[in-house]
Write an enzyme that holds these catalytic residues in place. Structure first.
Site, PDB file in Angstrom:
ATOM      1  N   ILE A  79      -2.072  11.567   3.409  1.00  0.00           N
ATOM      2  CA  ILE A  79      -0.628  11.445   3.174  1.00  0.00           C
ATOM      3  C   ILE A  79      -0.339  11.662   1.688  1.00  0.00           C
ATOM      4  CG2 ILE A  79       1.407   9.972   3.432  1.00  0.00           C
ATOM      5  CD1 ILE A  79       0.105  10.505   6.126  1.00  0.00           C
ATOM      6  N   GLY A 109       0.815  -1.215   0.000  1.00  0.00           N
ATOM      7  CA  GLY A 109       0.000   0.000   0.000  1.00  0.00           C
ATOM      8  C   GLY A 109       0.850   1.266   0.000  1.00  0.00           C
ATOM      9  N   GLN A 110       0.153   2.411  -0.002  1.00  0.00           N
ATOM     10  CA  GLN A 110       0.837   3.715  -0.112  1.00  0.00           C
ATOM     11  C   GLN A 110       1.858   3.907   1.012  1.00  0.00           C
ATOM     12  OE1 GLN A 110      -1.400   7.199   0.944  1.00  0.00           O
ATOM     13  NE2 GLN A 110      -0.142   8.584  -0.263  1.00  0.00           N
ATOM     14  N   TYR A 122     -15.118   3.383   8.030  1.00  0.00           N
ATOM     15  CA  TYR A 122     -13.674   3.431   8.285  1.00  0.00           C
ATOM     16  C   TYR A 122     -13.386   4.151   9.603  1.00  0.00           C
ATOM     17  CZ  TYR A 122      -8.841   5.123   7.416  1.00  0.00           C
ATOM     18  OH  TYR A 122      -7.506   5.441   7.493  1.00  0.00           O
TER      19      TYR A 122
HETATM   20  C1  AKB Z   1      -8.638   8.550   3.857  1.00  0.00           C
HETATM   21  O1  AKB Z   1      -8.808   9.576   3.185  1.00  0.00           O
HETATM   22  O2  AKB Z   1      -9.505   7.702   4.041  1.00  0.00           O
HETATM   23  C2  AKB Z   1      -7.299   8.349   4.528  1.00  0.00           C
HETATM   24  C3  AKB Z   1      -7.278   8.849   5.916  1.00  0.00           C
HETATM   25  C4  AKB Z   1      -7.354  10.296   6.189  1.00  0.00           C
HETATM   26  O3  AKB Z   1      -7.208   8.074   6.835  1.00  0.00           O
HETATM   27  N1  AKB Z   1      -6.272   8.967   3.754  1.00  0.00           N
END
Ligand code: AKB
Length: 314
Positions: A173, A12-13, A143
């Site tokens: 990021i 991943g990134q 999330y």
């Molecule tokens: C997202 O945009 O979901 C992620 C984060 C801010 O955790 N880059």
């Protein structure tokens, strides 16, 4: 046998750049990269690599036992935008992978855990500017919910079972080596690619949407520093606020236009606008700065210069 490090989600990134940095510090053979597939061949071919499903407890346990792995960086996750499309998958991956790693630490198979949280733990009831470490947290994305709950479990495992788990609430990021995937802050990487390829970009957030961001080099430094810090300096075992800079799509456009004056942006907000609107605009990270000396280096114009130079060369 020297103890080793495992990175789960190494393609991943953040996982890919973390793997390279940890190999520079600890030696190639002491850092085992893993992911569910071999999608990033340069990473796969750069040192020890295993295919590993972050949801498979026995596979992670065997990998740790067979290789004398004592530190795990759990970087696999479904991010905010993908999580809204596949809520149950996000819950399943984000929570179970964390439990697997925490339980390995509880059972003394491994000694140290890094697990990233996110600014997604915050929600509409959180103060938007200079968001403090301790504040209202009512995330509206799947999330964000997994990260908020994950933070509670990290603290619980630390207090009940003395698990050495450390965590950072990453903002968006920005990096040039590996593309991000499935996040709301991804626009701030895509925009550089499109500026160089097509001199224009259609942004999925509106022009004045400010979000907290960080350049990859700073994010990696923070990750390495928090893991290297003495255990008693890490007072927060849920997750630390971490801040670099904050900017809007309009401001990043102006920064790019200093190098590419003909660059044009248009705005077509989609479902990610609601997610962005629920997150802080800027973060207060006093605790990280005071307790383990966190300090960022890159401002927006420095990021733009690096991104355009490196992507051009690539
Ligand atoms: C997202 O945009 O979901 C992620 C984060 C801010 O955790 N880059």
């Amino acid at each position: 046998m020297t103890s080793k490090i495992l990175i789960i989600g190494a393609c991943g990134q953040i996982g890919s750049e973390l793997t390279y940095k940890l190999r520079e510090i600890h030696g190639i053979d002491n850092v085992i990269a893993s992911d569910i597939n071999t999608r990033k061949l340069d990473l796969v071919n750069s040192g020890p690599f295993v295919i590993l499903d972050a949801k498979n407890f026995n596979a992670i346990k065997d990998c740790c036992k067979n290789n004398n792995i004592k530190t795990v960086y759990l970087m696999a996750a479904l991010l905010s935008a993908t999580g809204e499309k596949y809520p149950m998958e996000a819950w399943d991956l984000n929570m179970n992978s964390l439990f697997h790693v925490l339980n390995l630490a509880k059972g003394k198979v491994i000694d140290h855990v890094f697990w990233p949280s996110s600014i997604a733990v915050f929600g509409p009831s959180t103060p938007k500017e200079n968001t403090p470490q301790y504040t209202a947290m009512e995330p509206t994305t799947v999330y964000g919910i997994t990260k908020q709950v994950g933070e509670r479990w990290c603290e619980y495992y630390h207090q009940k079972y003395d698990v050495d788990v450390r965590s950072i609430r990453y903002p968006g990021i920005i990096s040039w080596k590996t593309l991000p995937g499935g996040g709301t802050t991804d626009y701030a990487v895509e925009i550089y690619h499109e500026a160089l390829k097509h001199n224009k970009y259609e942004c999925f957030l509106s022009e004045n949407t400010a979000l907290p961001m960080l350049f990859m080099d700073d994010a990696i430094k923070a990750t390495i520093d928090i893991m290297a810090a003495k255990a008693d300096t890490i007072k927060i075992r849920s997750s630390y606020n971490l801040s670099g800079i904050s900017f809007t799509p309009k401001e990043i456009t102006e920064s790019i236009q200093k190098h590419i004056p003909e660059f044009k942006i248009t705005y077509k907000p989609d479902f990610r606008q609601n997610i962005a609107d629920s997150w802080p605009k800027s973060i207060n990270d006093n605790e990280a700065r005071e307790q383990w000396n966190w300090k960022h280096s890159f401002d927006l114009d420095a990021i733009t210069k690096e991104m355009l130079t490196e992507l051009k060369a690539k």
